[in-house]
Design an enzyme around this catalytic site. Structure first.
Site, PDB file in Angstrom:
ATOM      1  N   ARG A 312       0.768  -1.094  -0.067  1.00 13.92           N
ATOM      2  CA  ARG A 312      -0.044   0.086   0.074  1.00 13.92           C
ATOM      3  C   ARG A 312       0.886   1.242   0.181  1.00 13.92           C
ATOM      4  NH1 ARG A 312      -3.128   1.193   3.338  1.00 13.92           N
ATOM      5  NH2 ARG A 312      -4.955   1.977   1.903  1.00 13.92           N
ATOM      6  N   CYS A 342      14.689  -5.243  -3.957  1.00 12.35           N
ATOM      7  CA  CYS A 342      15.614  -4.512  -4.788  1.00 12.35           C
ATOM      8  C   CYS A 342      14.838  -3.426  -5.710  1.00 12.35           C
ATOM      9  CB  CYS A 342      16.252  -5.423  -5.553  1.00 12.35           C
ATOM     10  SG  CYS A 342      17.354  -6.346  -4.539  1.00 12.35           S
TER      11      CYS A 342
END
Ligand SMILES: *Cc1c(COP(=O)(O)O)cnc(C)c1O
Length: 415
Positions: A312, A342
């Protein structure tokens, strides 16, 4: 979030210290309060008690079987958007005659499954879908109960990704075309028109957009009834917002008071499709601090939960309160709370004033019961988190943390 409270410096879920859950189950882990779930459900149900109504809990907000079963025991039905959600709802003991099925891309296979299961109704979102459903019902020698999802063209004043009732949205049938669409539906031999549906968006924090859209829907229902199209259900959708940072939001009774006159006049049974308001503040995500680091002027707290666990903040820029599970005297600092994934978009909070924390300490990401685990993924081949349900002084793992074997299930190396 009154079932998540500090007692003597430790954050608890009901009667269980979160520290104990982290120690026994590991992190990251989602923790849900059963008492909060019941409490929120009952308050919503009570608010609408003066009208014939029922609540179809929106499964996509949190579809863990333990959550669904808890709500099923309270009498909840289900609002589903896929065959997978239907499978979960039935598995958790929800009654098919309280299942409503929305979504703009139902496949024929999903229609077949839902018809055979005997769901209450399909919320149909386009004319071609109407024809497809008529065809599938015909093959099964049955009639498909339908509501048409109408798009009342109301601005819900929420994040654009979760506003669904504007004219340009992909959802529903424009309200000015609705009468014509209803005429066509009524003429199809294998459909039975029973209701009207709207869902204008999510995390709406004002009553007004609902009053406006429901009054438009109310006018439509009167028109349809005068044309002899028997509308028995008004499905007002979901969308009731919750506080993420202590902001004032309407209570269930505020919505009920505002909508009651219009809904009562229609003589219809009211359906609510609430997700977030029931489950959002019934859950937290527990994560542990791995490292502290600095680059240039910025300070980072690297934790073991990431955007694959809770997307979110990355997806909507959402704010989740983050609190240390053990209260102590600490200095304050401004940090980004980030995960191991990453991507620079992998953060749980940015430029957040936080007490200074050391590696190994536990954090609770609050208000993580809705659209949190259900949106999680295996990105970076991270195993999805465990889920725990607390009930009073006991807790149970209601979804195990995934294993490395789970990660490659179904994959094959080509010969
Ligand atoms: C997502 C959704 C809901 C639930 O919305 P909340 O904001 O969680 O209450 C209800 N109905 C439909 C059709 C939905 O897509």
């Amino acid at each position: 979030m009154h079932d998540f409270e500090f007692k003597g410096g430790d954050l608890y879920c009901e009667e269980v210290p979160l520290r104990r859950i982290a120690k026994e189950v590991g992190t990251p882990v989602y923790v849900y309060s059963r008492r909060t779930l019941r409490d929120h459900y009952r308050r919503l149900d009570e608010a609408f008690s003066s009208l014939p109504h029922f609540i179809c809990y929106s499964v996509k907000a949190n579809s863990n079987l333990a959550v669904l079963a808890t709500l099923a025991a309270e009498g909840a039905g289900a609002d589903i958007v896929s065959g997978g959600e239907l499978y979960r709802a039935l598995k958790a003991g929800m009654s098919p005659d309280k299942v409503v099925y929305a979504g703009i891309g139902k496949t024929r296979e999903e229609m077949d499954y839902a018809l055979r299961s005997g769901i209450l109704m399909f919320n149909v979102e386009s004319e071609l879908e109407m024809e497809a459903l008529d065809g599938v019902a015909g093959e099964l020698g049955t009639k498909a109960p339908v509501a048409l999802r109408v798009n009342p063209d109301v601005d819900p004043e929420t994040h654009p990704y979760i506003a669904t009732g504007l004219r340009e949205a992909k959802f529903g049938i424009g309200i000015e075309e609705a009468v014509e669409a209803y005429r066509r539906a009524a003429a199809l031999g294998n459909l039975e028109v029973v209701g009207v549906h709207q869902h204008i968006g999510s995390q709406i924090t004002h009553v007004e957009p609902f009053r406006e859209s429901i009054s438009r829907v109310g006018e439509l229902v009167e028109k349809l009834q005068s044309l002899g199209i028997g509308i028995r259900y008004i499905n007002i959708g979901g969308g009731f917002g919750i506080p993420y940072r202590g902001e004032e939001v309407p209570y269930p009774r505020d919505y009920a008071l505002a909508l009651e006159p219009i809904l009562r006049r229609s003589g219809c049974t009211v359906i609510l499709e609430t997700g977030r308001m029931i489950v959002g503040n019934a859950g937290v995500l527990l994560t542990r601090v791995l490292y502290r680091k600095r680059t240039g002027e910025k300070r980072f707290l690297v934790v073991d939960a990431a955007m694959n666990d809770l997307i979110r903040p990355s997806l909507y820029g959402s704010f989740h309160e983050i609190v240390p599970v053990e209260k102590r005297d600490r200095q304050g600092e401004k940090v980004d709370v980030v995960g191991p994934v990453c991507e620079s978009g992998d953060f749980l909070a940015r430029d957040r004033e936080m007490p200074a924390l050391e590696p190994g300490e536990l954090l609770a990401v609050m208000s993580a019961g809705a659209y949190s685990f259900t949106m999680s993924s295996n990105y970076n081949s991270r195993r999805r988190a465990a889920e725990v349900m607390v009930d009073g002084g006991r807790f149970e793992v209601v979804r195990e943390r995934e294993s490395y074997d789970d990660l490659v299930r179904g994959e094959r190396i080509m010969a």
